[in-house]
Structures are given as structure tokens and as C-alpha cells.
Design a protein around this motif. Structure first.
Motif, mmCIF file in Angstrom:
data_model
loop_
_atom_site.group_PDB
_atom_site.id
_atom_site.type_symbol
_atom_site.label_atom_id
_atom_site.label_comp_id
_atom_site.label_asym_id
_atom_site.label_seq_id
_atom_site.Cartn_x
_atom_site.Cartn_y
_atom_site.Cartn_z
ATOM 1 N N UNK A 211 -2.035 -6.358 1.684
ATOM 2 C CA UNK A 211 -3.132 -5.568 1.257
ATOM 3 C C UNK A 211 -3.781 -4.530 2.127
ATOM 4 N N UNK A 212 -3.968 -4.861 3.477
ATOM 5 C CA UNK A 212 -4.240 -4.184 4.395
ATOM 6 C C UNK A 212 -3.294 -2.849 4.502
ATOM 7 N N UNK A 213 -1.907 -2.964 4.507
ATOM 8 C CA UNK A 213 -0.894 -1.933 4.716
ATOM 9 C C UNK A 213 -1.126 -0.968 3.372
ATOM 10 N N UNK A 214 -1.468 -1.605 2.301
ATOM 11 C CA UNK A 214 -1.642 -1.011 1.000
ATOM 12 C C UNK A 214 -2.861 -0.049 0.970
ATOM 13 N N UNK A 216 -4.286 1.071 3.611
ATOM 14 C CA UNK A 216 -4.076 2.070 4.756
ATOM 15 C C UNK A 216 -3.369 3.284 4.071
ATOM 16 N N UNK A 217 -2.431 2.916 3.220
ATOM 17 C CA UNK A 217 -1.526 4.203 2.490
ATOM 18 C C UNK A 217 -2.214 4.642 1.606
ATOM 19 N N UNK A 224 -4.807 13.063 2.386
ATOM 20 C CA UNK A 224 -3.854 14.083 2.189
ATOM 21 C C UNK A 224 -4.424 14.891 0.850
ATOM 22 N N UNK A 225 -4.818 14.122 -0.225
ATOM 23 C CA UNK A 225 -5.332 14.884 -1.127
ATOM 24 C C UNK A 225 -6.611 15.778 -0.961
#
Length: 281
Positions: A211-214, A216-217, A224-225
Motif C-alpha cells: 500500500x505504501x509503494x502504491x 508513493x507511485x 508529474x501531472x
């Protein structure tokens, strides 16, 4: 977040699991910190939530403990430097009191409470103590204590003063070197190993890690947007500015061909409408 195999007692996940599931270690740790005997622990809970009904921040305590004398303890592991730690302790104290009152207690008999921060770094710049204990005193006469039942304690292995017991010093040293040097830290180390060997907790941590990695992405993609949107907006603004600049130059050139230099100089401070009329653009 660390990988699961890199975790140790100072990591929030393991710290909470060890103390929640080993009340004897939790009790012993409090006795070492407070230098007094505790008869019995009746409640230990990790990540105790205290929420507000009105708009505002709640708080989630690391390890929340109650003993048989209705004293409550909040133990927080602090592995990074935290600029507002004293004010954070004040906030936690207020939230604990709110939580106790929600359970039906009268403010006149609010439980005694201890908020304990175990800090890997020195919490007070320029100081050298291992242990800092705070109560509320009268400014004019320090002998007069408010006796509101609230105690705040900050601990750190990054001290040099001779201000703590040998048992507490061994525990604080263990936080850095992870090498047990007495019976208590040896028991802690075994509990850490047992925690890391428990499949259900490994799966729980891996779920949190995923969940943390998701998140973060998702945060990176959002950034970026925003960056692309800002870039497009800047490009449009620069294009408009260049267009206006080109229009002014064309108008001045037109005036120089058909008018006087004085007219061209005056055009430098003209409005866009005046430029358009003068340059026929």
C-alpha cells in the motif's frame, strides 16, 4: 519503508507487535524507565486510535497501556528527528484526556498518565542527558507542582551524562547496537525474532508495504501531472508574451517607416490596443 527482513525493535511495526503481545516485557520496560514496580498490566494495545467527533485531527498512539491502578501510558518510538516533539507531546496528552473523558470519567478524576518518547536522536539540541522528565511547576516557586497527574518523559541513547540506571542504559544502548547485554534485552531480542518469524505478521507488513509503494507511485504520478500542467501553462504564457513582444516590435517598425522617432519612442509604453492600431495588427 524497510523490507521485512531489515526490521528491528526500533521500527514501529515490530516495536508495537513486541510490546502488545508480550505484556511481561511491556511491564518490565515501564519499570526500568520509571524506576518503580508496577503490579499488573491490564490492557496493552498498539495503534490506539483517539478520534474527534468535531472537525480536527485525531491521533494514533504507538503503544497504549493501562495498569491495575488506572494509570495510563503511551510509549512512542521516535527514530527520526522531530522538530515539534514537545508540542506533539502536548497534543497527545490532550487527546488522551479527551479519550478518557469519552469513556465516562469525570475531569476531577482523570487518570494519571505518562507519555514516553523513546528517541534515537537527541531530542533537545545542545543537551547531553539520556532522560528528561517533565511536570508542570509554578514559575515563581519551583517547589510548587501543579499535580495534574501528567508526566512527559523523553529518552535517548545519544546522551553522555551519568543520569540513568544501568538497566536503562543497557536498554538504550540496545536500540543502537541491537546486541543484548542483559536478561531483559535478550528477551527483547528473542521476541523480535519471534515476531519476524510469524507468517501472519509478515503478510500484514507486506500488505502495508505494498500500500505504501502504491501510494508513493500515485503521489509521483500526481506530481508529474502537475508538472506537465504547469509546463503547459508556462508555455502558453511565454507564447503570449512573445506574441505581444513581436507585435510591439512590428508596430514600432511601422511607425519608424511612416512616422517619427518620437512616435516610436512613445509606443514603447503604449497599451496593446494602441500598439495594434499603430501597427495595423
Amino acid at each position: 519503508m524497510k523490507s521485512y527482513n531489515e526490521l528491528d525493535f526500533t521500527d514501529d511495526f515490530v516495536f508495537c507487535k513486541v510490546l502488545e503481545n508480550n505484556q511481561d516485557l511491556c511491564k518490565k520496560l515501564l519499570e526500568i524507565i520509571l524506576e518503580k514496580k508496577i503490579t499488573k498490566i491490564v490492557y496493552v494495545h498498539r495503534q490506539e486510535p483517539i478520534d474527534l467527533n468535531i472537525a480536527g485531527r485525531g491521533v494514533r498512539l504507538d503503544v497504549y497501556i493501562e495498569d491495575d491502578e488506572n494509570t495510563v501510558y503511551d510509549i512512542e518510538m521516535q527514530t527520526t528527528k522531530f522538530r515539534d516533539l514537545p508540542r506533539r507531546s502536548r497534543y497527545y496528552q490532550g487527546m488522551i484526556d479527551v479519550g478518557l473523558l469519552k469513556k465516562g470519567s469525570s475531569f476531577k478524576i482523570l487518570n494519571k498518565s505518562y507519555i514516553i518518547f523513546i528517541c534515537i536522536e537527541q531530542p533537545f539540541k545542545g543537551e547531553n542527558r539520556h532522560k528528561y522528565v517533565f511536570h508542570t511547576y509554578c514559575d515563581e516557586d519551583k517547589r510548587i507542582q501543579l499535580e495534574d497527574g501528567a508526566t512527559k518523559i523523553f529518552l535517548t541513547p545519544k546522551g553522555s551524562a551519568d543520569d540513568i540506571s544501568e538497566d536503562l542504559k543497557v536498554f538504550l544502548d540496545y536500540l543502537i547496537c541491537h546486541i543484548p547485554q542483559d536478561d531483559f534485552t535478550s528477551r527483547l531480542e528473542r521476541a523480535v525474532s519471534e515476531t519476524l518469524d510469524t507468517d501472519i505478521w509478515r503478510n500484514e507488513y507486506m500488505f502495508l508495504y505494498q500500500k505504501f509503494e502504491e501510494e508513493k507511485e500515485e503521489a509521483k504520478e500526481e506530481a508529474r501531472k502537475e508538472g506537465r500542467a504547469e509546463g503547459r501553462a508556462e508555455g502558453r504564457a511565454e507564447g503570449l508574451a512573445e506574441g505581444a513582444h513581436d507585435g510591439r516590435i512590428k508596430a514600432i517598425a511601422c511607425i519608424l517607416r511612416n512616422g517619427t522617432k518620437e512616435d516610436a519612442v512613445n509606443l514603447l509604453n503604449a497599451t496593446e490596443e494602441e500598439i495594434a492600431e499603430a501597427g495595423k495588427i
